[in-house]
Design an enzyme around this catalytic site. Structure first.
Site, PDB file in Angstrom:
ATOM      1  N   CYS A  71      -0.055  86.270  62.071  1.00 34.48           N
ATOM      2  CA  CYS A  71       0.594  86.997  60.976  1.00 34.48           C
ATOM      3  C   CYS A  71      -0.380  87.768  60.094  1.00 34.48           C
ATOM      4  CB  CYS A  71       1.404  86.038  60.115  1.00 34.48           C
ATOM      5  SG  CYS A  71       0.381  84.847  59.256  1.00 34.48           S
TER       6      CYS A  71
HETATM    7  C1  SAM Z   1       0.266  82.058  63.356  1.00 37.51           C
HETATM    8  S1  SAM Z   1      -0.632  81.003  64.406  1.00 37.51           S
HETATM    9  C2  SAM Z   1       0.662  80.165  65.211  1.00 37.51           C
HETATM   10  C3  SAM Z   1       0.646  78.723  64.894  1.00 37.51           C
HETATM   11  C4  SAM Z   1       1.634  77.853  65.639  1.00 37.51           C
HETATM   12  N1  SAM Z   1       2.972  78.385  65.677  1.00 37.51           N
HETATM   13  C5  SAM Z   1       1.641  76.472  64.998  1.00 37.51           C
HETATM   14  O1  SAM Z   1       2.699  75.889  64.798  1.00 37.51           O
HETATM   15  O2  SAM Z   1       0.551  75.969  64.671  1.00 37.51           O
HETATM   16  C6  SAM Z   1      -1.231  82.079  65.653  1.00 37.51           C
HETATM   17  C7  SAM Z   1      -2.111  81.408  66.692  1.00 37.51           C
HETATM   18  O3  SAM Z   1      -2.347  82.353  67.735  1.00 37.51           O
HETATM   19  C8  SAM Z   1      -3.648  82.152  68.237  1.00 37.51           C
HETATM   20  N2  SAM Z   1      -4.016  83.388  68.946  1.00 37.51           N
HETATM   21  C9  SAM Z   1      -4.459  84.553  68.415  1.00 37.51           C
HETATM   22  N3  SAM Z   1      -4.670  85.457  69.361  1.00 37.51           N
HETATM   23  C10 SAM Z   1      -4.356  84.871  70.537  1.00 37.51           C
HETATM   24  C11 SAM Z   1      -4.376  85.304  71.888  1.00 37.51           C
HETATM   25  N4  SAM Z   1      -4.765  86.530  72.202  1.00 37.51           N
HETATM   26  N5  SAM Z   1      -4.010  84.441  72.849  1.00 37.51           N
HETATM   27  C12 SAM Z   1      -3.610  83.167  72.539  1.00 37.51           C
HETATM   28  N6  SAM Z   1      -3.589  82.694  71.270  1.00 37.51           N
HETATM   29  C13 SAM Z   1      -3.945  83.540  70.284  1.00 37.51           C
HETATM   30  C14 SAM Z   1      -4.463  81.840  66.999  1.00 37.51           C
HETATM   31  O4  SAM Z   1      -5.662  81.165  67.322  1.00 37.51           O
HETATM   32  C15 SAM Z   1      -3.487  81.000  66.188  1.00 37.51           C
HETATM   33  O5  SAM Z   1      -3.682  79.629  66.419  1.00 37.51           O
END
Ligand code: SAM
Length: 412
Positions: A71
């Site tokens: 986000c």
């Molecule tokens: C907003 S958080 C979502 C958290 C999750 N819904 C939870 O309950 O903890 C977004 C997550 O996406 C991961 N992320 C970012 N870019 C990514 C990618 N290209 N591939 C996989 N994960 C990714 C980040 O490390 C982060 O943990």
């Protein structure tokens, strides 16, 4: 058993909510190695890394696709670049790529409410029309944990795309809560640093002695200040020397605008003499308080803490209870914020330094307690690093809200 995949899995808020409702996780993706390892420890399933590198053929068939895509590009605390953010703004297209291939029955997305309005709604239009083109009915609702009996105010948008029919969300009233209900006693807590306790005690003396008339930010640097509330850069130096700067500092010996700015409160100095509109009410009210309490305040400012952000008090608690230590406190760049103990402030992923303080115990909220604010107490393990743990908790989706939404998914 119905199955789901957990993209951008983080701590696994979707996982906890959906597995409680009887769904089984068949695939997860998380780019952060520590979080991926933690997920494996908690759920016995190793997430793959960067979703951009995943071949859709390697994603198993599933009934529900969950994605809490990052986000930061959208949140009010970030730079609001939306989908233009090169790092993660386009990650929604990874979700669409998997949807296009697998056509799951339902798609659940969670993010900050700004995704609906950012770029004049262009980003949301892209998501909505892409899902509609793929045959989905899309609805969304903004919910906060306080509507689910959890003492945290943290609005997030929950999107459900359904191949069958549009999901209907109901309005939910706020439920009376108390932060005390999520406190965990008998574990090792991080106490508030002595200098911060002293700063709070100093402000308590202020509250004990000043008649409280108005809920606003008290700016101690305005006590004694008289500089005019106009663009100071436009006034000649000969005019400016007649006034007083921060804490009544004389400007009479100033020879340049730079000299003047160095004697002004930091929120004016860093704007090169421009007065930000949003702060003028607080400036006026703070000066009014000074004019009525000059004798006490001249003495009080002598021992004000030197840290300029600790010289501002943001009172968001009740007027009827002026005891700082019976409230929730945060040391923010904008000032010391005191809020009612009915709700913890929103856990924010990007600023772990704002970890809420439980006033009556003079200690920080513990990760275990923050997990309860996100309905993640079911996680057996959290990250051991406090800062990283709070960042992940601030990023997570509230598992109770996900459980509630999952109950709306029809399968007949
Ligand atoms: C907003 S958080 C979502 C958290 C999750 N819904 C939870 O309950 O903890 C977004 C997550 O996406 C991961 N992320 C970012 N870019 C990514 C990618 N290209 N591939 C996989 N994960 C990714 C980040 O490390 C982060 O943990």
């Amino acid at each position: 058993m119905k199955t789901f995949i957990d993209l951008f899995a983080g701590l696994g808020g979707f996982h906890l909510g959906l597995s409680r409702a009887g769904y089984q996780c068949v695939f997860a993706s998380e780019i952060d190695g520590d979080l991926a390892s933690l997920y494996e420890r908690n759920f016995g399933l190793r997430p793959v890394g960067d979703i951009r590198k995943v071949d859709v053929n390697h994603v198993p068939k599933h009934d529900v696709l969950c994605a809490g895509f990052p986000c930061q590009p959208f949140s009010s605390a970030g730079k609001k670049q939306g989908a233009k953010c090169p790092k993660s703004g386009r990650l929604i297209n990874e979700v669409l790529r998997i949807v296009e291939f697998h056509h799951p029955e339902y798609i659940l997305l969670e993010n900050v409410p700004q995704i609906i309005t950012i770029q004049n709604g262009e980003f949301w239009k892209h998501v909505n029309s892409s899902l509609a083109r793929l045959g989905y009915h899309v609805t969304y609702k903004i919910y906060s944990p306080k509507q689910f009996g959890i003492p945290q105010n943290r609005e997030r948008v929950f999107v459900v795309a359904s191949k069958r029919h549009a999901i209907e969300f109901e309005d939910r009233p706020e439920i009376a809560c108390d932060v005390n209900s999520i406190l965990v006693h008998g574990i090792k807590h991080r106490l508030v640093e002595e200098a911060k306790v002293e700063a709070l005690e100093h402000w308590q003396k202020y509250l004990d002695n000043i008649e409280f008339t108005y809920c606003h930010t008290v700016l101690a640097a305005e006590f004694g200040a008289t500089y005019p509330l106009t663009d100071l850069g436009l006034l000649p130096i000969g005019e400016l020397v007649k006034y007083r700067g921060a804490f009544g500092m004389s400007l009479c010996e100033c020879r340049s605008h730079a000299d003047v700015y160095a004697r002004l409160p930091e929120y004016i100095a860093k704007k090169n003499g421009k007065i930000p509109e949003w702060i003028t009410t607080s400036i006026r009210k703070s000066r009014e308080i000074y004019s009525k309490n000059q004798v006490f305040l001249d003495e009080w400012v002598k021992s004000i803490p030197p840290n300029t952000s600790w010289q501002k008090l943001e009172w968001r608690a009740e007027r009827g209870n002026l005891n700082i230590f019976e409230n929730i406190i945060q040391f923010r760049a904008s000032g010391i914020r005191v809020s009612r103990p009915t709700h913890a402030p929103s856990l924010v992923a990007m600023t772990p330094t704002q970890i809420p303080i439980i006033g009556k115990f003079k200690r920080y909220l513990a990760p275990k307690e923050a997990a309860k604010l996100q309905a993640l107490e079911g996680l057996r393990h959290l990250l051991s690093d406090n800062t990283k743990s709070f960042k992940a908790l601030g990023n997570a989706v509230n598992a109770k809200i996900i459980y509630f939404i999952s109950k709306k998914l029809a399968w007949e």
